[in-house]
Design an enzyme around this catalytic site. Structure first.
Site, short mmCIF file in Angstrom:
data_model
loop_
_atom_site.label_atom_id
_atom_site.label_comp_id
_atom_site.label_asym_id
_atom_site.label_seq_id
_atom_site.Cartn_x
_atom_site.Cartn_y
_atom_site.Cartn_z
N GLY A 14 0.84 -1.19 0.00
CA GLY A 14 0.00 0.00 0.00
C GLY A 14 0.87 1.23 0.00
N CYS A 15 0.44 2.25 0.67
CA CYS A 15 1.17 3.52 0.72
C CYS A 15 2.55 3.30 1.35
CB CYS A 15 0.37 4.51 1.55
SG CYS A 15 1.21 6.07 1.81
N PHE A 16 3.59 3.80 0.69
CA PHE A 16 4.93 3.59 1.22
C PHE A 16 5.19 4.37 2.50
CE2 PHE A 16 6.38 6.08 -2.81
CZ PHE A 16 5.90 7.29 -2.34
#
EC number: 1.8.4.11
Length: 180
Positions: A14-16
């Site tokens: 997902g979002c880093f």
């Protein structure tokens, strides 16, 4: 002065910003770099291009770690328990192929370990695991403002609502793997 031989793990969950914040806490992790990989668009992609979903890249982190302090297998277990590997191309409100759950392996040993960990994690989740296992390709470092994001923006809304609970869960599940 000691010469540590660091290894690299490349993962996307997902979002880093979330995965970076988690892995910065892990004992044996020397550096975490947010970036993009796994796509097919020519040249270095930008965040805006990645967010379009048209480049095929995933938001990932490269974890530079000391294998004498933490095993690759342990990193993958932490990864698999710090995001939802059962949702295809989605983590929470973040939707698109750039947010897919993926392990990019750098050699055959990493591939074998990733396959083993995924098999072992099947009993941890009710739904099927959709985490992709793919060979590592060109890694592009994300723009500077994405690096060390949580530490620089911990009071920002996304950080306090999404990332802080992930860090709480990390402390509960993997206290023995955290930096002192």
């Amino acid at each position: 002065m000691t010469n540590k031989k660091l290894e690299i793990a490349t993962i996307g969950g997902g979002c880093f910003w979330c995965t970076e914040a988690v892995f910065q806490q892990i004992k044996g992790v020397e550096k975490v770099v947010s970036g993009y990989t796994g796509g097919n668009a020519p040249g270095k992609p930008t965040y805006r291009e990645i967010c379009s979903g048209l480049t095929g890249h995933a938001e990932v982190i490269q974890v530079h770690y000391d294998p004498e302090q933490i095993a690759y297998e342990d990193l993958l277990v932490i990864f698999m328990t710090s995001h939802d590997p059962t949702t295809l191309n989605r983590q929470g409100a973040d939707v698109g192929t750039q947010y897919r759950s993926v392990i990019f392996y750098h050699n055959e040993k990493q591939k074998e370990v990733a396959e083993t960990v995924l098999k072992e994690m099947i009993t941890y989740y009710q739904d099927p695991i959709v985490t992709e296992i793919s060979p590592a390709s060109v890694f592009y470092e994300a723009e500077d403002y994405h690096q060390n994001y949580y530490n620089n923006n911990s009071t920002q809304g996304y950080c306090s609502v999404v990332i802080t609970p992930k860090l709480t869960k990390l402390r509960q599940q993997h206290a023995d793997k955290l930096k002192g």
